[in-house]
Scaffold this motif. Structure first.
Motif, short mmCIF file in Angstrom:
data_model
loop_
_atom_site.label_atom_id
_atom_site.label_comp_id
_atom_site.label_asym_id
_atom_site.label_seq_id
_atom_site.Cartn_x
_atom_site.Cartn_y
_atom_site.Cartn_z
N PHE A 136 -15.20 13.78 -14.60
CA PHE A 136 -14.20 13.65 -15.60
C PHE A 136 -14.26 12.39 -16.01
CE2 PHE A 136 -13.12 17.53 -13.97
CZ PHE A 136 -12.09 18.03 -14.85
N TRP A 137 -13.75 11.79 -17.23
CA TRP A 137 -14.50 10.35 -17.17
C TRP A 137 -12.89 9.52 -17.71
CZ3 TRP A 137 -11.33 8.17 -21.38
CH2 TRP A 137 -10.79 8.89 -22.13
N ALA A 138 -11.85 10.26 -17.44
CA ALA A 138 -10.62 10.28 -17.28
C ALA A 138 -9.77 11.09 -16.87
CB ALA A 138 -10.04 9.83 -18.50
N PRO A 139 -8.85 10.40 -15.58
CA PRO A 139 -7.87 11.17 -14.65
C PRO A 139 -6.76 11.41 -15.86
CG PRO A 139 -7.46 9.03 -14.56
CD PRO A 139 -8.26 9.09 -15.66
N ASP A 140 -7.14 13.01 -17.08
CA ASP A 140 -6.56 13.75 -17.66
C ASP A 140 -5.48 14.63 -17.04
OD1 ASP A 140 -8.81 15.78 -17.41
OD2 ASP A 140 -9.08 14.85 -19.63
N GLU A 141 -5.01 15.73 -17.54
CA GLU A 141 -4.26 16.87 -17.26
C GLU A 141 -5.22 18.18 -16.25
OE1 GLU A 141 -1.75 14.77 -20.05
OE2 GLU A 141 -3.39 15.65 -20.22
N ALA A 142 -6.22 18.01 -17.50
CA ALA A 142 -7.11 19.15 -16.36
C ALA A 142 -7.26 18.45 -14.52
CB ALA A 142 -8.50 18.97 -17.21
N TYR A 143 -8.35 16.70 -15.13
CA TYR A 143 -9.06 16.73 -13.43
C TYR A 143 -7.64 16.59 -12.59
CZ TYR A 143 -9.13 13.14 -10.38
OH TYR A 143 -9.20 12.23 -9.41
N ALA A 144 -6.34 16.51 -12.79
CA ALA A 144 -5.00 16.91 -12.24
C ALA A 144 -5.00 18.04 -11.09
CB ALA A 144 -4.26 15.81 -12.90
N SER A 145 -4.95 19.47 -12.58
CA SER A 145 -5.02 20.45 -12.36
C SER A 145 -6.12 20.47 -11.25
CB SER A 145 -4.78 20.59 -13.54
OG SER A 145 -4.67 22.46 -13.28
N GLN A 146 -7.22 20.32 -11.50
CA GLN A 146 -8.45 20.89 -9.89
C GLN A 146 -8.68 20.06 -9.62
OE1 GLN A 146 -10.42 23.57 -11.35
NE2 GLN A 146 -11.71 22.86 -11.51
N ALA A 147 -7.33 18.48 -8.89
CA ALA A 147 -7.75 17.86 -7.98
C ALA A 147 -6.89 18.65 -7.25
CB ALA A 147 -7.61 16.79 -8.65
N ASP A 148 -5.75 19.14 -7.92
CA ASP A 148 -4.48 19.14 -7.13
C ASP A 148 -5.23 20.75 -6.31
OD1 ASP A 148 -1.71 20.34 -6.17
OD2 ASP A 148 -1.85 21.49 -7.50
N LEU A 149 -5.45 21.79 -7.16
CA LEU A 149 -6.27 23.03 -6.87
C LEU A 149 -6.84 22.53 -5.53
CD1 LEU A 149 -5.63 25.86 -7.71
CD2 LEU A 149 -8.02 25.75 -9.47
N ALA A 150 -7.95 21.91 -5.83
CA ALA A 150 -9.33 21.22 -5.10
C ALA A 150 -8.54 21.31 -3.30
CB ALA A 150 -10.11 20.96 -5.08
N HIS A 151 -7.46 20.68 -3.49
CA HIS A 151 -6.42 20.45 -2.21
C HIS A 151 -6.38 21.58 -1.66
CE1 HIS A 151 -7.62 15.74 -2.13
NE2 HIS A 151 -7.71 15.86 -2.73
#
Length: 264
Positions: free
Chosen positions: A197-212
């Motif tokens: 991802f180029w920036a910490p947008d909502e999609a990135y935040a959702s993926q990061a939370d799901l991954a953790h």
């Protein structure tokens, strides 16, 4: 001869850090190529809009503008939203020749940035053991983008001698949780996620939370305003700007697939 203005076109986001990264990219571009006027624009009604960015460029005297989509998933054609807004701008800014560059796509040079971001995440989490990787992206992209994304996963896997699966955030492919589950079914227990991802947008935040929540040991930060990304932006800009050389002043131009060999 004045260089065409460059407009970075980013997806809409309510996350303030997205605008911060876009501004940092603009600053990096200004340092590398100060002779190229650069604006930032957002899709989906977020401000500044593409129309506003082109108006600003025209007010400074620009009669040629290149839109460069900040899209790391698609590799051939801009998404429909970019094409539609470009058509709208052509109707209102008839004194400006407008070109739309092809998206950045999942370029191989971005893997080095991904590595650096993941090493930082692993160090922060004090992780010393790793036996699986997930390459997380916003979407599978177009046909060429999907093929390149799969290739980048294979290259990353080969480089680290670890299995690597692809995950996407928009439901067009396996989620990061499914990818982690797939690696666990292979007996892998220490799995890290690299975020394309180029920036910490909502999609990135959702993926990061799901991954953790799925039990990964670390998730990398987005790529950010790196030299590698700015050089890719300039490359897309330069190719599209050449398409303007023979364009009538009242007729915008949309770049087609171009020379895809550089993306292989």
């Amino acid at each position: 001869m004045t260089a065409p203005s460059l407009v970075l076109v980013a997806p809409a986001s309510q996350e303030p850090r997205v605008a911060e990264v876009a501004a940092a990219l603009r600053s990096e571009l200004a340092q590398i190529r100060p002779e190229i006027p650069c604006e930032i624009a957002f899709l989906g009604g977020a401000v500044p809009t593409v129309a506003t960015a082109v108006e600003r460029a025209a007010a400074r005297g620009a009669d040629e503008v290149v839109l460069v989509p900040l899209d790391l998933a698609n590799a051939i054609e801009p998404i429909d939203a970019v094409t539609a807004v470009a058509d709208e701008v052509r109707m209102t800014q008839r004194s400006v020749a407008l070109a739309v560059a092809r998206p950045i796509g999942p370029e191989a040079t971005l893997l080095s940035v991904l590595d650096a971001r993941l090493r930082s995440a692993l160090a922060a989490a004090r992780i010393l053991e790793l036996d699986g990787l997930v390459l997380s992206a916003p979407t599978t992209g177009d046909v060429r983008g999907a093929a390149l994304l799969a290739r980048r996963a294979r290259q990353w896997s080969t480089h680290h001698r670890l299995p690597c699966l692809v995950a996407v955030a928009d439901g067009t492919g396996p989620s990061v949780a499914h990818a982690i589950q797939g690696l666990r079914s292979q007996g892998r227990r220490h799995i890290a996620v690299g975020a394309l991802f180029w920036a910490p947008d909502e999609a990135y935040a959702s993926q990061a939370d799901l991954a953790h929540r799925a039990g990964c040991v670390a998730v990398s930060e987005p790529l950010g305003a790196t030299r590698e990304l700015t050089e890719l932006i300039l490359g897309r800009y330069a190719f599209a700007a050449m398409d303007l050389l023979d364009a009538p002043i009242h007729q915008g131009v949309t770049l087609e697939s171009g020379d895809l060999a550089a993306s292989a």
